[in-house]
Design an enzyme around this catalytic site. Structure first.
Site, PDB file in Angstrom:
ATOM      1  CE1 TYR A 126      -9.596  30.035   2.596  1.00 54.99           C
ATOM      2  CE2 TYR A 126      -8.127  31.547   3.739  1.00 54.99           C
ATOM      3  CZ  TYR A 126      -8.705  30.295   3.622  1.00 54.99           C
ATOM      4  OH  TYR A 126      -8.400  29.315   4.540  1.00 54.99           O
ATOM      5  CB  THR A 157      -2.623  21.257   4.000  1.00 54.78           C
ATOM      6  OG1 THR A 157      -3.097  22.513   3.485  1.00 54.78           O
ATOM      7  CG2 THR A 157      -2.874  21.177   5.491  1.00 54.78           C
ATOM      8  CE  LYS A 174     -11.780  29.352   5.241  1.00 53.22           C
ATOM      9  NZ  LYS A 174     -12.331  28.021   5.546  1.00 53.22           N
ATOM     10  CB  SER A 187      -8.988  30.857   7.944  1.00 54.24           C
ATOM     11  OG  SER A 187      -7.716  31.422   7.706  1.00 54.24           O
ATOM     12  CB  SER A 197      -6.617  16.829   0.685  1.00 57.32           C
ATOM     13  OG  SER A 197      -5.444  17.596   0.701  1.00 57.32           O
TER      14      SER A 197
HETATM   15  N1  LIG Z   1      -3.823  24.959   5.271  1.00 59.99           N
HETATM   16  C1  LIG Z   1      -3.949  26.158   5.845  1.00 59.99           C
HETATM   17  O1  LIG Z   1      -2.980  26.927   5.966  1.00 59.99           O
HETATM   18  C2  LIG Z   1      -5.275  26.587   6.391  1.00 59.99           C
HETATM   19  C3  LIG Z   1      -5.299  27.674   7.260  1.00 59.99           C
HETATM   20  C4  LIG Z   1      -6.519  28.106   7.760  1.00 59.99           C
HETATM   21  C5  LIG Z   1      -7.674  27.456   7.414  1.00 59.99           C
HETATM   22  N2  LIG Z   1      -7.639  26.397   6.567  1.00 59.99           N
HETATM   23  C6  LIG Z   1      -8.901  25.770   6.200  1.00 59.99           C
HETATM   24  O2  LIG Z   1      -8.850  24.401   6.464  1.00 59.99           O
HETATM   25  C7  LIG Z   1      -9.726  23.723   5.578  1.00 59.99           C
HETATM   26  C8  LIG Z   1      -8.996  22.542   4.960  1.00 59.99           C
HETATM   27  O3  LIG Z   1      -7.903  23.033   4.219  1.00 59.99           O
HETATM   28  P1  LIG Z   1      -6.572  22.183   3.949  1.00 59.99           P
HETATM   29  O4  LIG Z   1      -5.436  23.045   4.287  1.00 59.99           O
HETATM   30  O5  LIG Z   1      -6.685  20.845   4.530  1.00 59.99           O
HETATM   31  O6  LIG Z   1      -6.605  22.125   2.342  1.00 59.99           O
HETATM   32  P2  LIG Z   1      -6.545  20.925   1.313  1.00 59.99           P
HETATM   33  O7  LIG Z   1      -5.516  19.937   1.710  1.00 59.99           O
HETATM   34  O8  LIG Z   1      -6.451  21.551  -0.033  1.00 59.99           O
HETATM   35  O9  LIG Z   1      -7.979  20.242   1.485  1.00 59.99           O
HETATM   36  C9  LIG Z   1      -9.145  20.895   1.056  1.00 59.99           C
HETATM   37  C10 LIG Z   1     -10.284  19.888   1.068  1.00 59.99           C
HETATM   38  O10 LIG Z   1     -11.470  20.573   0.641  1.00 59.99           O
HETATM   39  C11 LIG Z   1     -12.099  19.786  -0.367  1.00 59.99           C
HETATM   40  N3  LIG Z   1     -12.818  20.640  -1.304  1.00 59.99           N
HETATM   41  C12 LIG Z   1     -12.344  21.707  -1.999  1.00 59.99           C
HETATM   42  N4  LIG Z   1     -13.302  22.192  -2.800  1.00 59.99           N
HETATM   43  C13 LIG Z   1     -14.408  21.416  -2.611  1.00 59.99           C
HETATM   44  C14 LIG Z   1     -15.705  21.410  -3.159  1.00 59.99           C
HETATM   45  N5  LIG Z   1     -16.098  22.298  -4.079  1.00 59.99           N
HETATM   46  N6  LIG Z   1     -16.581  20.468  -2.721  1.00 59.99           N
HETATM   47  C15 LIG Z   1     -16.206  19.556  -1.793  1.00 59.99           C
HETATM   48  N7  LIG Z   1     -14.986  19.505  -1.242  1.00 59.99           N
HETATM   49  C16 LIG Z   1     -14.104  20.431  -1.648  1.00 59.99           C
HETATM   50  C17 LIG Z   1     -10.959  19.040  -1.053  1.00 59.99           C
HETATM   51  O11 LIG Z   1     -11.431  17.811  -1.600  1.00 59.99           O
HETATM   52  P3  LIG Z   1     -11.696  17.482  -3.149  1.00 59.99           P
HETATM   53  O12 LIG Z   1     -10.721  18.277  -3.944  1.00 59.99           O
HETATM   54  O13 LIG Z   1     -11.501  16.004  -3.206  1.00 59.99           O
HETATM   55  O14 LIG Z   1     -13.108  17.875  -3.361  1.00 59.99           O
HETATM   56  C18 LIG Z   1     -10.039  18.733   0.117  1.00 59.99           C
HETATM   57  O15 LIG Z   1     -10.433  17.542   0.743  1.00 59.99           O
HETATM   58  C19 LIG Z   1     -10.203  24.760   4.570  1.00 59.99           C
HETATM   59  O16 LIG Z   1     -11.479  25.214   4.930  1.00 59.99           O
HETATM   60  C20 LIG Z   1      -9.185  25.875   4.713  1.00 59.99           C
HETATM   61  O17 LIG Z   1      -9.710  27.129   4.367  1.00 59.99           O
HETATM   62  C21 LIG Z   1      -6.459  25.946   6.060  1.00 59.99           C
END
Ligand SMILES: NC(=O)c1ccc[n+]([C@@H]2O[C@H](COP(=O)([O-])OP(=O)(O)OC[C@H]3O[C@@H](n4cnc5c(N)ncnc54)[C@H](OP(=O)(O)O)[C@@H]3O)[C@@H](O)[C@H]2O)c1
Length: 262
Positions: free
Chosen positions: A154, A189, A158, A141, A15
């Site tokens: 969270y 996302t 981080k 993050s 995702s």
């Molecule tokens: N979106 C934002 O605003 C943002 C901002 C700063 C940082 N980030 C960071 O970017 C990264 C990706 O986030 P995203 O926004 O792309 O979110 P997302 O679309 O919800 O994707 C999260 C991913 O993490 C996987 N995941 C969650 N729990 C897991 C577990 N226990 N074991 C294995 N995989 C797991 C999910 O896959 P499954 O559910 O299939 O396991 C999914 O593929 C994260 O580390 C997040 O903290 C995001």
């Protein structure tokens, strides 16, 4: 291209940012190993990647389960006989006030966002040492650089990630192992659907502010650029960057603005 033929393991590839980064790397004809828990979603991403690169495997792995992480690392190494790049991207966010949030919920946030990356990295460091180098990308993050309401666990996870991997950068145990810490602000996302709430349950909806975040395509492009340049740390943010500036140079304004956030 830079990552042509390179073997790249991406966690959280089912995702969001992980998915988008996988597509960009597939376009560079990398050999991809996509990891997450949701098999159907991973297979859909793999099918997309296979239209750009002939090599794309999947590994089912819950990063909070040490046995699954060990086994996932072992299987990942078997696919192509090596791993050049590990992208620690799997993560889950939070939407609940600190005062309401159970210790169990905070622990869960630490397990996914911090210990998941630590366990997988530890499992692969001997391989990187034997191979004489590699690259580790940490998707942290802006929440790893400052506190912000409704994200206590969270933010903590981080911050821990930053501390741990900055230490790896300073100890530099394997001279040709390059570590990049990425700090995105809000990115559009589905991350808030799975956000942990006070009692540990999923938030289950899109946060309206998340919709106004950076496009995931732009974020992934910036991550890829940082990877190419082997940057130590990169901030990919707009308003959050200004807030961090206030925190450093004008703290009262930081607390005044941040307090109103959620
Ligand atoms: N979106 C934002 O605003 C943002 C901002 C700063 C940082 N980030 C960071 O970017 C990264 C990706 O986030 P995203 O926004 O792309 O979110 P997302 O679309 O919800 O994707 C999260 C991913 O993490 C996987 N995941 C969650 N729990 C897991 C577990 N226990 N074991 C294995 N995989 C797991 C999910 O896959 P499954 O559910 O299939 O396991 C999914 O593929 C994260 O580390 C997040 O903290 C995001």
């Amino acid at each position: 291209m830079h990552y042509t033929d390179k073997v790249i393991l991406i966690t959280g590839a089912s995702s969001g940012i992980g998915h988008e980064l996988a597509l960009l790397l597939a376009k560079e004809k990398a050999r991809l190993i996509l990891a997450a828990r949701n098999q159907a979603a991973l297979e859909a991403v793999r099918n997309q990647c296979l239209s750009y690169t002939p090599w794309c495997e999947i590994v089912l792995m819950d990063v909070t389960d040490e046995a699954q992480v060990q086994e996932g690392a072992r299987r990942a190494l078997q696919f192509f006989g090596k791993i050049d790049v590990l992208v620690n991207n799997a993560g889950v966010t939070q939407r609940s006030k600190l005062i309401d949030t159970s210790v169990a919920a905070v622990r869960q946030l630490m397990e996914v966002n911090f210990f998941g990356a630590v366990m997988l990295t530890q499992a692969l460091l001997p391989h990187f040492r034997a191979q004489g180098g590699g690259q580790i990308i940490i998707i942290s993050s802006m929440a790893g650089l400052m506190g912000y309401p409704w994200r206590s666990g969270y933010n903590a996870a981080k911050h821990a990630l930053q501390g741990y991997f900055e230490t790896l950068q300073t100890e530099n145990p394997i001279p040709k192992l390059y570590t990049t810490i990425i700090c995105p602000g809000r990115v559009r996302t589905p991350i808030t659907y799975s956000a942990i709430t006070a009692n540990g349950e999923a938030y289950g909806k899109m946060d309206p502010k998340q919709v106004k975040g950076l496009s995931v395509a732009l974020c992934a492009q910036r991550i890829l650029k940082a990877m190419h340049k082997r940057k130590k740390m990169v901030l990919i943010a707009r308003e959050e960057r200004i807030l961090l500036w206030f925190k450093r140079y004008f703290p009262p304004l930081f607390y005044m603005i941040a307090r109103k956030g959620n």
